[in-house]
Design a protein around this motif. Structure first.
Motif, PDB file in Angstrom:
ATOM      1  N   ASP A 105       0.798  -1.159   0.061  1.00 60.65           N
ATOM      2  CA  ASP A 105       0.048  -0.039   0.106  1.00 60.65           C
ATOM      3  C   ASP A 105       0.936   1.238   0.012  1.00 60.65           C
ATOM      4  O   ASP A 105       1.951   1.281   0.422  1.00 60.65           O
TER       5      ASP A 105
ATOM      6  N   HIS B 156       2.239   6.002  -7.997  1.00 59.14           N
ATOM      7  CA  HIS B 156       1.023   5.847  -8.663  1.00 59.14           C
ATOM      8  C   HIS B 156       1.072   5.514 -10.070  1.00 59.14           C
ATOM      9  O   HIS B 156       0.337   4.834 -10.604  1.00 59.14           O
TER      10      HIS B 156
ATOM     11  N   GLU C 192      -8.983   6.244  -4.133  1.00 62.38           N
ATOM     12  CA  GLU C 192      -9.224   6.269  -2.567  1.00 62.38           C
ATOM     13  C   GLU C 192      -7.641   5.928  -2.119  1.00 62.38           C
ATOM     14  O   GLU C 192      -7.274   6.420  -0.883  1.00 62.38           O
ATOM     15  N   GLN C 193      -6.812   5.197  -2.608  1.00 64.46           N
ATOM     16  CA  GLN C 193      -5.422   4.932  -2.014  1.00 64.46           C
ATOM     17  C   GLN C 193      -4.616   5.990  -2.055  1.00 64.46           C
ATOM     18  O   GLN C 193      -3.474   5.975  -1.386  1.00 64.46           O
TER      19      GLN C 193
END
Length: 368
Positions: A95, A136, A327-328
């Motif tokens: 994450d 990302h 959201e991450q």
């Protein structure tokens, strides 16, 4: 052997752990003061770099100081090659907050390990958006977008995520949010940073630890529930019917109420005013503004005297949705701004340092 009675209060709630000149959080009065200025006024009238200067150095910058800080931040955005190599080797399922924690820990900064310096604080703050944007785009299978020195801190972050020039309204909204979340008293992550720094460990370790604390859902959790609510409502014409139906069913409205603020969250008030000034420029911001307006009225009708107002997460969700952040990236974007506050507290801790060494109450068994 005899039992020891368990204490009734845990978690250090209400315990004063340090003196600070950085911020004042008064939940009963709904006040947030940053270095002697109302946070709301700073968010509505100043740039991210100006408020960062205030948090770090105790005063708003002159034009020359402002330009110098913008230049310093721009010059520190690039990641070392070894950090990029490590980034590319990290597992895809890791994450984003764990990625941040790991990669900040690789930084080798100029200057002594102790005491920490402002230049070190600037370097860490400048590099965190680059880590987020690079990770990302790697996960999406897209080419990395190098930072642009002529863009502001927030504008450059949005540019690196998408590879396109961001809309001015989106920059303005995210910048206001970033200013309002830059610093917020002795919260869990800030306390973590100060505890680590009090051992005379380096600033990189202190910020890595703070990121670890921010990762926890009780502290830096994403406001995904608010986004789900806004998406279910869909448009301004459906607002009253949807909210009334939810309240009649006894459901909770996400983004209303706050553990600290017993009245209006001053950060929410600032974002509401700023978003109101952008009316017609983004449909999601317009929807959030209308939902807040009608929800407060209906909450008073259904729950009179409860004083349930929007918290900062409500408008944060609207802003994240408007700028199309998944959201991450919510907690990492929160981290991007809070790094200024963390590093300021690390610098302040070093000014009059004493190691944190609290006591605990033993509640186990003792021999006869």
């Amino acid at each position: 052997m005899k039992d020891i009675k368990k204490p009734s209060v845990t978690g250090l709630e209400g315990v004063v752990a340090a003196d600070t000149a950085i911020s004042l959080v008064d939940g009963d009065k709904g006040h947030l003061v940053l270095r002697g200025y109302w946070a709301k006024e700073l968010a509505l009238k100043h740039a991210f770099e100006e408020v960062a200067h205030l948090i770090w150095r105790g005063s708003l910058p002159s034009d020359d100081q402002f330009n110098q800080l913008k230049k310093k931040l721009a010059n520190e955005r690039d990641l070392p090659e070894y950090t990029i190599n490590i980034l590319k080797q990290l597992p895809e399922q890791m994450d984003m907050m764990s990625v941040l924690r790991a990669l900040v820990g690789t930084f080798v900064l100029e200057g002594a390990r102790w005491p920490p310096t402002l230049d070190q604080a600037v370097a860490i703050t400048a590099k965190i958006p680059t880590i987020i944007a690079y990770r990302h785009r790697l996960i999406q299978g897209k080419a990395l977008v190098a930072p642009k020195a002529n863009l502001s801190h927030i504008e450059n972050y949005l540019y690196m995520l998408s590879g396109e020039a961001p809309q001015p309204a989106h920059v303005q909204a995210l910048e206001a949010y970033s200013i309002l979340t830059m610093e917020h008293g002795m919260n869990a992550s800030t306390f973590t940073a100060r505890v680590i720094s009090s051992t005379e460990s380096d600033i990189v370790s202190a910020i890595s630890g703070a990121i670890g604390a921010m990762k926890g859902p009780l502290h830096g959790g994403a406001p995904s529930g608010v986004i789900e609510m806004l998406e279910e409502i869909g448009n301004k014409e459906q607002v009253e019917a949807w909210i009334r139906g939810a309240l009649e069913r006894g459901e909770r409205l996400m983004g209303f109420g706050h553990r600290v603020y017993k009245t209006h969250d001053p950060r929410s008030l600032a974002l509401k005013e700023m978003i109101g000034s952008l009316e017609g420029q983004d449909e999601w911001l317009d929807l959030a503004y209308e939902v807040e307006k009608q929800a407060v009225e209906l909450l008073e009708e259904f729950k009179p005297g409860r004083r349930l107002y929007t918290n900062v997460e409500f408008y944060a969700a609207a802003i994240m949705r408007a700028v199309q952040l998944p959201e991450q990236l919510f907690s990492p974007t929160f981290t991007l701004s809070r790094t200024v506050g963390w590093t300021a507290h690390v610098l302040e801790q070093a000014e009059n340092n004493r190691i944190f060494r609290p006591q605990s109450t033993y509640i186990g068994r003792t021999p006869n």
